[in-house]
Structures are given as structure tokens and as C-alpha cells.
Enzyme design. Structure first.
Site, mmCIF file in Angstrom:
data_model
loop_
_atom_site.group_PDB
_atom_site.id
_atom_site.type_symbol
_atom_site.label_atom_id
_atom_site.label_comp_id
_atom_site.label_asym_id
_atom_site.label_seq_id
_atom_site.Cartn_x
_atom_site.Cartn_y
_atom_site.Cartn_z
ATOM 1 N N GLY A 100 56.458 21.631 25.977
ATOM 2 C CA GLY A 100 57.041 20.861 24.880
ATOM 3 C C GLY A 100 56.177 19.646 24.590
ATOM 4 N N GLY A 101 56.820 18.633 24.013
ATOM 5 C CA GLY A 101 56.086 17.412 23.653
ATOM 6 C C GLY A 101 55.433 16.745 24.852
ATOM 7 N N GLY A 161 18.944 20.222 10.994
ATOM 8 C CA GLY A 161 19.978 19.200 11.185
ATOM 9 C C GLY A 161 20.310 19.017 12.657
ATOM 10 N N ALA A 162 20.225 20.114 13.402
ATOM 11 C CA ALA A 162 20.567 20.040 14.824
ATOM 12 C C ALA A 162 19.598 19.126 15.570
ATOM 13 C CB ALA A 162 20.585 21.437 15.436
HETATM 14 C C1 HXC Z 1 67.028 18.621 33.674
HETATM 15 C C2 HXC Z 1 65.938 20.310 34.761
HETATM 16 C C3 HXC Z 1 65.023 20.423 33.691
HETATM 17 C C4 HXC Z 1 65.174 19.562 32.595
HETATM 18 C C5 HXC Z 1 64.495 21.854 35.195
HETATM 19 N N1 HXC Z 1 65.571 21.216 35.656
HETATM 20 N N2 HXC Z 1 64.149 21.393 33.988
HETATM 21 N N3 HXC Z 1 66.922 19.406 34.755
HETATM 22 N N4 HXC Z 1 66.191 18.674 32.630
HETATM 23 N N5 HXC Z 1 64.348 19.594 31.570
HETATM 24 C C6 HXC Z 1 66.227 21.434 36.927
HETATM 25 C C7 HXC Z 1 66.926 22.762 36.995
HETATM 26 O O1 HXC Z 1 68.210 22.639 36.478
HETATM 27 C C8 HXC Z 1 66.939 23.021 38.495
HETATM 28 O O2 HXC Z 1 67.962 22.244 39.073
HETATM 29 C C9 HXC Z 1 65.646 22.418 38.949
HETATM 30 O O3 HXC Z 1 65.233 21.518 37.931
HETATM 31 C C10 HXC Z 1 64.556 23.452 39.119
HETATM 32 O O4 HXC Z 1 64.503 24.261 37.944
HETATM 33 P P1 HXC Z 1 64.534 25.846 38.029
HETATM 34 O O5 HXC Z 1 64.869 26.325 36.683
HETATM 35 O O6 HXC Z 1 65.361 26.322 39.170
HETATM 36 O O7 HXC Z 1 63.013 26.130 38.379
HETATM 37 P P2 HXC Z 1 62.061 27.271 37.841
HETATM 38 O O8 HXC Z 1 62.758 28.592 37.931
HETATM 39 O O9 HXC Z 1 60.790 27.119 38.558
HETATM 40 O O10 HXC Z 1 61.837 26.956 36.320
HETATM 41 C C11 HXC Z 1 61.167 25.778 35.932
HETATM 42 C C12 HXC Z 1 61.284 25.592 34.387
HETATM 43 C C13 HXC Z 1 62.759 25.677 33.979
HETATM 44 C C14 HXC Z 1 60.473 26.688 33.717
HETATM 45 C C15 HXC Z 1 60.634 24.240 34.074
HETATM 46 O O11 HXC Z 1 63.533 24.822 34.819
HETATM 47 C C16 HXC Z 1 62.972 25.294 32.552
HETATM 48 O O12 HXC Z 1 62.731 26.098 31.652
HETATM 49 N N6 HXC Z 1 63.477 24.084 32.364
HETATM 50 C C17 HXC Z 1 63.802 23.583 31.065
HETATM 51 C C18 HXC Z 1 62.547 23.265 30.326
HETATM 52 C C19 HXC Z 1 62.825 22.613 29.009
HETATM 53 O O13 HXC Z 1 63.326 23.269 28.107
HETATM 54 N N7 HXC Z 1 62.586 21.319 28.953
HETATM 55 C C20 HXC Z 1 62.764 20.561 27.794
HETATM 56 C C21 HXC Z 1 61.500 20.796 27.002
HETATM 57 S S1 HXC Z 1 61.433 19.823 25.595
HETATM 58 P P3 HXC Z 1 68.700 22.708 40.404
HETATM 59 O O14 HXC Z 1 69.727 21.633 40.638
HETATM 60 O O15 HXC Z 1 69.298 24.042 40.105
HETATM 61 O O16 HXC Z 1 67.678 22.787 41.482
HETATM 62 C C22 HXC Z 1 60.625 18.501 26.126
HETATM 63 C C23 HXC Z 1 60.412 17.559 25.052
HETATM 64 C C24 HXC Z 1 59.504 16.460 25.438
HETATM 65 O O17 HXC Z 1 60.256 18.346 27.210
HETATM 66 C C25 HXC Z 1 59.323 15.663 24.204
HETATM 67 C C26 HXC Z 1 58.386 14.543 24.374
HETATM 68 C C27 HXC Z 1 58.282 13.777 23.108
#
Ligand code: HXC
Length: 521
Positions: free
Chosen positions: A180-181, A415-416
């Protein structure tokens, strides 16, 4: 508690042990089970990474007990100390650096407002104290429970990345998810390192890609280390595992100044600066169309043959990286005749331009080795905007005020020729080997244009080509005009280049005031 302190030593003992207990709990991050899972994936924990990155015992931590302030979705019941990121400062070979390391075992290393604040705190300190920032990224992105507070936190980090750019070196190490971002913070830093098979970066993940475009792609294919070092050029290098990646960050930091007002460190060297390399006299093959490996020249010129290559798997027709001469860091840009005959194209221009700009903003002198037959022709290049991308390299060299030493080994056409740190772009020392050809184009192409009327007569064309070669396929016309300062023996390249840089150590250059330039982006 305070009353207990006043009462005497036993209570003080309790307080000290409470501090230790709190520290132990914070150090355990998300707990042993999650630490085991992290290890099971072949990844180290946030603290283990810091231990490997920094000199032993040098880490000073900040904000170990900071916790988030979210009360939505039951988050008030889950407030791990440190909030998923370990931050502080330490040293690499005795030189100060600031570091943050996201802890995937705590809420997936996700970024809350307070997590971001911790990162911002050490970034501010890094800029104020003039030391690099190294960010170890291993995070699920924005803390979903915190919504816009998390985005605001990211925004604060982004703004600091921009403000620190060109002030202190910023290095990102991607050691897990970065999606993501969130990818835009590393993207604004100077160097990105990845770990093969355990890190990935993308703006939208495979599921979103499938929904929107119907493409089926794995996370690795979409944003793994191979993709970003070979196809997109987002990352500068990829390593087998966390240990190797962190060792390479230490090696890189050794080449860099701590900030834009300091010189890079001068390392002890055991290599004679005047070393003669007779093998270089035969590096360039007799046939002008036969390639040779420009890396041989780079390593033979460098102190102890040590070359730190960056973006080595991308746009291989140009080589970029650091060497040392007389113990001092020098950035090297070199055409590689082994790939696309060393032509400049979109990718190589972008790659080299970014490197030249890094060197210039951190006062690292630039050594350029030239063997370039021109820009790569074709619709792919033109439609892709080779004009604009080629201009980036031209612009970068022309605006760079650091010492610039150039050696033409063979072709420097059209040019290079001008682009590759020529005299006209304020090259300080422009050397040429006797085998070099500075011309508008190769003799055959030139003849076919200026003697079009004789095209059907192979003998005449051969004669015209030979005449053109005689006249232009050498460095002497350019040196008669002072565009080449000196024609040098290949074997003495290290000596000549080292002396040139030594003479430029006091270089100062004035430019008219402007807010900033408008480099073609
Ligand atoms: C809160 C999160 C989290 C998140 C993971 N966790 N991502 N908690 N916010 N963004 C937590 C899970 O709930 C889990 O908690 C623990 O972290 C480990 O995650 P798992 O899913 O068990 O691990 P894994 O299977 O390895 O998968 C990792 C992952 C997945 C691929 C990163 O967790 C995932 O898809 N997370 C969401 C990603 C996402 O959509 N993020 C937002 C993106 S947008 P527990 O308690 O069960 O251990 C963004 C915008 C930024 O980031 C903008 C900037 C301007």
C-alpha cells in the site's frame, strides 16, 4: 511507590526489578510464539536485526514503553510496550546512525499514530545531529483499527523523508511485507535493500490486482526481490537472508558520509595509488565491435579491487557503485560494452542519473568510464520517452558540482559523448585512452550519410570509411580542441585518476541563486 523509595533500599530493589520486568516484557514483543513463527519464516526479529546491524553493545533505545492510544475495536485491552517498532541510535564501525526496526510480532508491525511518532522522533534527531537513518521494514501497513490516525502518521514520516533527503543518507531494508502507501516511505529514501523470498513491496496486493485487472500473480512475482531488482529498479540490491542484507548495509554505510556537510570516512589503504596495471593496455579488443568487461577496469583502478555495486541486476548496460581511491569514496558510473554494446537507453539513463544525484548531494566525487556508441534506437525507446529520461542523466551530470573525472576508453559518439560527463558538462579532468574515438557517430554510419551518392560502390565506401576513421576514430581531434585534457596510457589509469581527484579536493563551485532546478522527471 514513591513513599517506598523514601523508606529505603528494599523498595528501591523492587523498583529496579520492576523496570527490568517491564524491559523484559517489551523485549519479548508479541511473545515467544510469534517470535518462533517469525524465525520459522527464516526471518529475524526486530531486535535481532538491530543487534546485527550495529556495533556490539552500541544500541541506545528510545521509547521502549510507548504504547498506542486507540480505544476502538477493543484495542485498549491490547497495549504492547513499544507499539511494534524498536527505535534508537547506535554505531556502525564507530560511526553514528539512527535506526528503526518494525516488529512484525506486535500487531504485524502495523503502523499506528504512536508507532509513526517513534519513527519521526529518531528521524528528527538524525537530521538535527547529522547521522544516517536506517529503516528496517516489516509491517502489515496502516494499523487498520486506527484508520485515519495511522494515515496521518505515515504522512508525517513521508514529509520527514523528503526533508531529510540530501541532508542525511537514508537507507531502507525491506525484510517482510511492505504494501500500500507504505511503500512510499522507502521509495523516497536513497537506497532500498530487499531479502529474497521473504520481502515484498507493492502498491496493491495480488488480490486487488486480480479483482481490478483479472491478472493472477503471486506476491513474490508482483513485488518480490527479483521483481524489484531486475524489472522495476525500485530496489538497489537483494540478498539471500537477513544476516547477509544487514552485513551489506554496514558495508554500504562505510562508503557514505554521515551527512551533507561531512566527507565520507577515509579508510586505511594498502594499495599503491600509483600502481601500474599493464593488463589494461590490452583490455580494449582490436575489433571495435568486440565487447569487453568494463568491471575489469573498475576493479583494477579501485583500492584493493573493492567495488560496491548498486542496481547490479538492472540496466546492466551501465554500471554504478562505489570504490575508494587513496582510501576516499568515489562514485563510479561506467558504460558496459558487454550489454547492448554499452548504449544509453531509458533504464540506464534513469539508473545513472539517480546515482549521480546521490553522489552530488553528498559530496562524493564521480569517476566516469565511457564506451558508448550512442542512444539505443527504436520505437520502444522513443515511445517510452528516451528523450526525457536521457535528459535526466545529462541534467544530473551538468548540475553536479562535485569533482568529476572522466576516462573515455573507446567509443564516445554523438549526444551520448556529451552526456557522459564530458568537458562541456564541466568535467574537471577528461582523459582518453589512445584507443578512444570521439565522433558524431561510427565511421560506417557517417560514411553512408555523407557519401550517399557512392553507396553502390563498395570500394569507394570502404575508402571513405577508412578516411573517416583516420580523421575521427581517435582522441586527437577532441584533444586538439581541449575537450580531452590528456590522452593517457591505459596502464596508468589508476595513478592518473587518483592524482586528478587528489588535486580536486579543494574544489569549490558557485551557482546562481535559484529555489531548485526543474530536472525532467
Ligand atoms: C492491524 C494487523 C495488520 C494491520 C497484520 N495485522 N496487518 N493488525 N493492522 N494492517 C496483524 C494480524 O491481525 C495478526 O494479528 C498479525 O498482525 C499477523 O498477521 P497475519 O495475517 O497472521 O500474518 P501473515 O499471514 O504473515 O500475513 C501478513 C499480511 C496480512 C500479509 C501483512 O496480515 C495482511 O494482509 N494484513 C493487512 C494488510 C493491509 O491491508 N494493510 C493495510 C494496507 S493499506 P494476530 O493477533 O492474529 O497475531 C496501507 C496504507 C498505508 O498500509 C497508507 C500510507 C499513506
Amino acid at each position: 511507590m514513591y513513599r517506598a523509595i523514601l523508606k529505603g533500599t528494599p523498595a528501591m530493589k523492587d523498583i529496579l526489578s520492576e523496570l527490568e520486568n517491564r524491559r523484559d516484557a517489551a523485549r519479548l514483543g508479541g511473545g515467544q510464539k510469534r517470535i518462533d513463527a517469525q524465525h520459522g519464516r527464516g526471518k529475524l526479529t526486530a531486535r535481532e536485526r538491530i543487534d546485527l546491524l550495529l556495533d556490539e553493545g552500541s544500541f541506545e533505545e528510545f521509547d521502549m514503553f510507548v504504547s498506542h492510544r486507540c480505544t476502538d475495536f477493543g484495542m485498549e485491552k491490547q497495549k504492547p510496550a513499544g507499539d511494534g517498532v524498536v527505535v534508537g541510535w547506535g554505531t556502525i564501525n564507530g560511526r553514528q546512525v539512527y535506526v528503526f526496526s518494525q516488529d512484525f510480532t506486535v500487531l504485524g508491525g502495523s503502523v499506528s499514530a504512536t508507532h509513526a511518532m517513534k519513527i519521526c522522533k529518531i528521524m528528527d534527531m538524525a537530521v538535527a545531529n547529522g547521522a544516517p537513518v536506517i529503516g528496517i521494514n516489516d509491517s502489515g501497513g496502516a494499523r487498520i483499527q486506527e484508520g485515519v490516525d495511522s494515515l496521518a502518521g505515515y504522512g508525517e514520516v513521508f514529509q520527514r523523508n523528503i526533508e531529510a533527503s540530501g541532508v542525511v543518507p537514508q537507507i531502507s531494508v525491506i525484510m517482510g511485507p511492505c504494501a500500500g502507501g507504505a511503500v512510499y516511505s522507502p521509495a523516497m529514501t536513497d537506497f532500498i535493500f530487499m531479502v529474497k523470498d521473504s520481502s515484498y513491496m507493492f502498491v496493491t496486493g495480488p488480490d486487488v490486482v486480480k479483482t481490478v485487472t483479472n491478472e493472477v500473480v503471486s506476491a513474490e512475482e508482483l513485488g518480490g526481490a527479483s521483481t524489484h531488482t531486475k524489472k522495476s529498479s525500485v530496489a538497489d540490491a537483494a540478498f539471500e537472508n537477513d544476516v547477509e542484507a544487514l552485513a551489506e548495509v554496514r558495508r554500504l554505510v562505510d562508503f557514505l558520509p554521515l551527512n551533507n556537510r561531512e566527507k565520507p570516512p577515509v579508510r586505511p589503504f594498502f594499495d599503491e595509488p600509483g600502481r601500474i596495471e599493464t593488463s589494461l593496455d590490452t583490455l580494449v579488443p582490436e575489433n571495435p565491435n568486440t565487447p569487453y568487461d568494463m568491471k575489469e577496469l573498475i576493479t583494477k583502478v579501485a583500492d584493493e579491487g573493492d567495488f560496491y555495486e548498486l542496481q547490479g541486476d538492472f540496466a546492466k548496460n551501465i554500471i554504478t557503485g562505489f570504490i575508494r581511491l587513496e582510501g576516499q569514496t568515489v562514485g563510479v558510473v561506467a558504460n558496459q560494452p558487454m550489454v547492448l554494446a554499452g548504449c544509453l537507453d531509458i533504464d540506464s539513463s534513469r539508473k545513472a542519473a539517480r546515482f549521480v544525484r546521490f553522489c552530488d548531494c553528498f559530496e562524493i566525487p564521480i569517476l566516469t568510464f565511457v564506451d558508448v556508441p550512442g542512444f539505443l534506437p527504436g520505437t520502444t525507446q522513443e515511445y517510452g520517452g528516451v528523450i526525457k529520461h536521457g535528459a535526466k542523466l545529462l541534467f544530473a551530470y551538468g548540475e553536479a558540482t562535485v569533482p568529476k573525472v572522466t576516462v573515455i576508453t573507446r567509443k564516445a559518439y554523438g549526444g551520448a559523448y556529451v552526456v557522459m560527463s564530458s568537458k562541456h558538462l564541466r568535467g574537471d579532468f577528461n582523459y582518453a585512452w589512445p584507443s578512444s574515438e570521439v565522433a558524431v557517430m561510427g565511421a560506417k554510419g557517417a560514411t553512408e550519410i555523407i557519401h550517399r551518392a557512392d553507396l553502390k560502390d563498395p570500394e569507394k565506401i570502404a575508402q571513405h570509411t577508412a578516411d573517416y576513421e583516420e580523421r575521427f576514430a581517435n582522441p586527437f581531434v577532441a584533444s586538439e580542441r581541449g575537450f580531452i585534457d590528456e590522452v593517457i596510457m591505459p596502464q596508468s589509469t589508476r595513478k592518473r585518476v587518483a592524482r586528478a581527484f587528489a588535486s580536486l579536493r579543494g574544489k569549490k563551485s558557485q551557482k546562481p541563486w535559484k529555489k531548485h532546478d526543474n530536472i525532467p522527471l
